[in-house]
Design an enzyme around this catalytic site. Structure first.
Site, PDB file in Angstrom:
ATOM      1  N   SER A 129     -32.827 -54.151   1.881  1.00  0.00           N
ATOM      2  CA  SER A 129     -31.992 -54.815   0.737  1.00  0.00           C
ATOM      3  C   SER A 129     -31.182 -55.681   1.338  1.00  0.00           C
ATOM      4  O   SER A 129     -30.958 -56.101   2.553  1.00  0.00           O
ATOM      5  CB  SER A 129     -30.991 -53.433   0.385  1.00  0.00           C
ATOM      6  OG  SER A 129     -31.663 -52.451   0.030  1.00  0.00           O
ATOM      7  N   ARG A 153     -27.847 -70.840  -9.710  1.00  0.00           N
ATOM      8  CA  ARG A 153     -28.467 -70.152  -8.401  1.00  0.00           C
ATOM      9  C   ARG A 153     -27.615 -68.701  -8.129  1.00  0.00           C
ATOM     10  O   ARG A 153     -26.352 -68.517  -8.473  1.00  0.00           O
ATOM     11  CB  ARG A 153     -28.289 -71.154  -7.215  1.00  0.00           C
ATOM     12  CG  ARG A 153     -29.159 -72.362  -7.382  1.00  0.00           C
ATOM     13  CD  ARG A 153     -28.800 -73.281  -6.232  1.00  0.00           C
ATOM     14  NE  ARG A 153     -29.232 -72.849  -4.784  1.00  0.00           N
ATOM     15  CZ  ARG A 153     -28.866 -73.731  -4.062  1.00  0.00           C
ATOM     16  NH1 ARG A 153     -28.148 -74.902  -3.894  1.00  0.00           N
ATOM     17  NH2 ARG A 153     -29.315 -73.122  -2.739  1.00  0.00           N
ATOM     18  N   GLU A 154     -28.442 -67.881  -7.480  1.00  0.00           N
ATOM     19  CA  GLU A 154     -27.604 -66.466  -7.407  1.00  0.00           C
ATOM     20  C   GLU A 154     -27.431 -66.583  -5.877  1.00  0.00           C
ATOM     21  O   GLU A 154     -28.330 -66.695  -5.092  1.00  0.00           O
ATOM     22  CB  GLU A 154     -28.338 -65.580  -7.728  1.00  0.00           C
ATOM     23  CG  GLU A 154     -28.613 -65.334  -9.449  1.00  0.00           C
ATOM     24  CD  GLU A 154     -29.084 -64.205  -9.844  1.00  0.00           C
ATOM     25  OE1 GLU A 154     -28.654 -63.034  -9.694  1.00  0.00           O
ATOM     26  OE2 GLU A 154     -30.242 -64.310 -10.572  1.00  0.00           O
ATOM     27  N   LYS A 211     -24.881 -56.415 -20.964  1.00  0.00           N
ATOM     28  CA  LYS A 211     -24.866 -55.458 -19.875  1.00  0.00           C
ATOM     29  C   LYS A 211     -24.063 -54.022 -20.493  1.00  0.00           C
ATOM     30  O   LYS A 211     -22.924 -54.136 -20.896  1.00  0.00           O
ATOM     31  CB  LYS A 211     -24.175 -55.950 -18.968  1.00  0.00           C
ATOM     32  CG  LYS A 211     -24.674 -57.479 -18.441  1.00  0.00           C
ATOM     33  CD  LYS A 211     -24.068 -57.760 -17.074  1.00  0.00           C
ATOM     34  CE  LYS A 211     -24.562 -59.225 -16.685  1.00  0.00           C
ATOM     35  NZ  LYS A 211     -23.855 -59.724 -15.466  1.00  0.00           N
ATOM     36  N   SER A 220     -28.468 -52.344 -10.808  1.00  0.00           N
ATOM     37  CA  SER A 220     -29.975 -52.579 -10.673  1.00  0.00           C
ATOM     38  C   SER A 220     -30.565 -53.102 -11.884  1.00  0.00           C
ATOM     39  O   SER A 220     -31.549 -52.891 -11.976  1.00  0.00           O
ATOM     40  CB  SER A 220     -30.624 -51.068 -10.314  1.00  0.00           C
ATOM     41  OG  SER A 220     -30.167 -50.941  -8.973  1.00  0.00           O
ATOM     42  N   GLU A 260     -29.856 -45.023 -11.732  1.00  0.00           N
ATOM     43  CA  GLU A 260     -30.307 -45.699 -10.380  1.00  0.00           C
ATOM     44  C   GLU A 260     -30.715 -44.804  -9.329  1.00  0.00           C
ATOM     45  O   GLU A 260     -30.664 -44.791  -8.005  1.00  0.00           O
ATOM     46  CB  GLU A 260     -29.209 -46.584  -9.868  1.00  0.00           C
ATOM     47  CG  GLU A 260     -28.796 -47.711 -10.548  1.00  0.00           C
ATOM     48  CD  GLU A 260     -27.645 -48.649 -10.143  1.00  0.00           C
ATOM     49  OE1 GLU A 260     -27.830 -49.441  -9.320  1.00  0.00           O
ATOM     50  OE2 GLU A 260     -26.679 -48.430 -10.601  1.00  0.00           O
TER      51      GLU A 260
HETATM   52  P1  ATP Z   1     -27.017 -55.064  -9.112  1.00  0.00           P
HETATM   53  O1  ATP Z   1     -25.670 -54.184  -9.097  1.00  0.00           O
HETATM   54  O2  ATP Z   1     -28.323 -54.427  -8.823  1.00  0.00           O
HETATM   55  O3  ATP Z   1     -26.911 -56.579  -8.547  1.00  0.00           O
HETATM   56  P2  ATP Z   1     -26.205 -55.197 -12.044  1.00  0.00           P
HETATM   57  O4  ATP Z   1     -27.020 -54.151 -12.921  1.00  0.00           O
HETATM   58  O5  ATP Z   1     -25.075 -54.748 -11.734  1.00  0.00           O
HETATM   59  O6  ATP Z   1     -27.109 -55.437 -10.783  1.00  0.00           O
HETATM   60  P3  ATP Z   1     -25.923 -58.093 -12.550  1.00  0.00           P
HETATM   61  O7  ATP Z   1     -25.778 -58.423 -11.110  1.00  0.00           O
HETATM   62  O8  ATP Z   1     -24.432 -58.284 -13.390  1.00  0.00           O
HETATM   63  O9  ATP Z   1     -26.353 -56.641 -12.955  1.00  0.00           O
HETATM   64  O10 ATP Z   1     -26.926 -58.904 -13.364  1.00  0.00           O
HETATM   65  C1  ATP Z   1     -28.366 -58.619 -13.060  1.00  0.00           C
HETATM   66  C2  ATP Z   1     -28.976 -60.021 -12.993  1.00  0.00           C
HETATM   67  O11 ATP Z   1     -28.865 -60.597 -14.253  1.00  0.00           O
HETATM   68  C3  ATP Z   1     -28.441 -60.971 -12.002  1.00  0.00           C
HETATM   69  O12 ATP Z   1     -28.747 -60.821 -10.583  1.00  0.00           O
HETATM   70  C4  ATP Z   1     -28.960 -62.247 -12.763  1.00  0.00           C
HETATM   71  O13 ATP Z   1     -30.119 -62.683 -12.466  1.00  0.00           O
HETATM   72  C5  ATP Z   1     -28.678 -62.012 -14.140  1.00  0.00           C
HETATM   73  N1  ATP Z   1     -27.551 -62.359 -14.832  1.00  0.00           N
HETATM   74  C6  ATP Z   1     -26.417 -61.528 -15.002  1.00  0.00           C
HETATM   75  N2  ATP Z   1     -25.496 -62.055 -15.650  1.00  0.00           N
HETATM   76  C7  ATP Z   1     -25.736 -63.443 -15.757  1.00  0.00           C
HETATM   77  C8  ATP Z   1     -25.273 -64.482 -16.230  1.00  0.00           C
HETATM   78  N3  ATP Z   1     -23.882 -64.301 -16.786  1.00  0.00           N
HETATM   79  N4  ATP Z   1     -25.815 -65.648 -16.211  1.00  0.00           N
HETATM   80  C9  ATP Z   1     -27.006 -65.834 -15.605  1.00  0.00           C
HETATM   81  N5  ATP Z   1     -27.538 -64.839 -15.234  1.00  0.00           N
HETATM   82  C10 ATP Z   1     -26.969 -63.781 -15.113  1.00  0.00           C
HETATM   83 MG    MG Z   2     -23.903 -54.684  -9.949  1.00  0.00          MG
HETATM   84 MG    MG Z   3     -23.822 -51.742  -9.055  1.00  0.00          MG
END
Ligand code: ATP
Ligand code: MG
Ligand code: MG
Ligand code: MG
Length: 346
Positions: A316, A216-217, A174, A180, A15
């Site tokens: 952001s 929905r997020e 993941k 990110s 990142e």
């Molecule tokens: P950040 O820290 O930038 O928010 P991250 O790399 O920690 O991102 P997450 O937020 O866990 O990752 O996942 C990224 C995106 O993937 C989510 O915003 C969502 O769009 C999708 N996503 C992740 N997990 C799920 C899930 N279990 N079900 C549906 N969508 C998901």
């Molecule tokens: Mg995150």
């Molecule tokens: Mg993070």
């Protein structure tokens, strides 16, 4: 007396680029009659440098070519400029920045620093450990399982069969420690799962695999130390199938951020309560952004993750949520700096 703020940016993590954007925005708006800024950059290979040149070159990622304005090869414990810093402000994301390691360094340096301490940072970064804590605190989570690289290397076949027993397709793969959306994929069958797992192992030796929620997020910003407050909520409508790296930073303008999120009052209050609970259960300090899913089929609220050093560019979600709640970007920066000092003195 002006306060000397040591802004730490860049870093070895996936990142790095996001950090450069956040740091240059923050430095630009800080009130220079109140603060002197010391810019401390970390290269992609992990080298620490002090940078005294134009902040625009941080955003453009050309600051490391500005040789005459760089100080390299100094000891972080001995250099007079570093000793003179009053508060460190890590604007780093992901491993080595958001995960407690740099926070431990600030503790050893004996200086206040913005944001969460060592424990909150490291458990907040680790999506497996944070889920264990959320569940323990009574915050609903989705179905998940984890995978260690050692087990995968021993038998890919056994690992996949084990995962398929626990989760149906599609599911998310993941790296346990990342942000990110780096290294994340949504997989729909075994072939994609194998590819997704291999990709995610480039970033971490442990993975989390999660049931894909038709959702929905919704995100909530938390601010404070022992008595944190929750912002109004924001909803993300991604431009891609999910909110991947491309949707966040490359086609950022195609994804919509809806503030306030259009949710009923009881769901809104529930999420704000869970956000504060999540912050407290990891022992959060200063700031965090807590991400939730609202299941489109059932309306259930599930916590996704906590981000202890959320994206901090002027566009952001974290700063935008506070702006909509009544705290401007400039004021927010001042608040988190004074929270760092309060925490240090408490
Ligand atoms: P950040 O820290 O930038 O928010 P991250 O790399 O920690 O991102 P997450 O937020 O866990 O990752 O996942 C990224 C995106 O993937 C989510 O915003 C969502 O769009 C999708 N996503 C992740 N997990 C799920 C899930 N279990 N079900 C549906 N969508 C998901
Ligand atoms: Mg995150
Ligand atoms: Mg993070
Ligand atoms: Mg997230």
């Amino acid at each position: 007396m002006k306060q000397v703020i040591g802004i730490v940016f860049g870093g070895k993590s996936g990142e790095h680029d996001v950090s450069l954007m956040s740091a240059s925005n923050v430095i630009d708006v800080m009130d220079k009659s109140k603060y002197d800024v010391v810019k401390i950059g970390i290269s992609r290979t992990g080298e620490w440098m002090m940078y005294n040149g134009d902040t625009k070159r941080i955003a453009a990622d050309t600051w490391q070519q500005d040789e005459k304005n760089l100080i390299k090869g100094f000891s972080i414990f001995d250099h007079p400029i570093i000793k003179n810093v009053d508060v460190f402000f890590p604007i780093l994301h992901g491993p080595n920045g958001e995960d407690g390691t740099v926070q431990g360094l600030f503790k050893l340096l004996g200086k206040p620093f913005v944001g969460c301490g060592v424990l909150a940072s490291s458990v907040g970064m680790d999506k497996v450990y944070s889920k264990i804590l959320f569940e323990h605190a009574g915050i609903p989570i989705g179905d998940y399982t984890s995978l260690q690289r050692g087990d995968w290397k021993t038998s890919e076949e056994d690992s996949i069969v084990e995962i398929e027993k626990k989760l149906q397709y599609p599911f998310f793969v993941k790296p346990a420690n990342m942000g990110s959306s780096v290294g994340i994929s949504k997989v729909h069958n075994r072939q994609e799962a194998i590819e997704g797992i291999k990709e995610a192992f480039k970033y971490d030796s442990k993975l989390i695999l999660e049931k894909a929620i038709n959702c929905r997020e919704v995100e909530c910003a938390v601010l404070g130390n022992e008595s944190p407050i929750a912002s109004i909520l924001g909803e993300i409508v991604p431009s891609q199938e999910f909110y991947d790296y491309k949707a966040k930073y490359i086609d950022g303008d195609k994804s919509a951020l809806i503030i306030p999120a259009n949710l009923d009052e009881s769901t809104t209050q529930q999420i704000r309560e869970y956000a504060v609970k999540a912050f407290k259960c990891v022992n959060g300090r200063g700031l965090s952004r807590v991400d939730f899913f609202v299941d489109k089929d059932t309306g259930d609220v599930l916590i996704n993750e906590i981000n202890t050093l959320p994206g901090f560019t002027n566009i952001s979600m974290y700063p935008k949520l506070w702006e909509a709640t009544g705290i401007s970007y400039v004021e927010l920066i001042e608040r988190i700096i004074s929270l760092a000092i309060d925490e240090f003195n408490s």
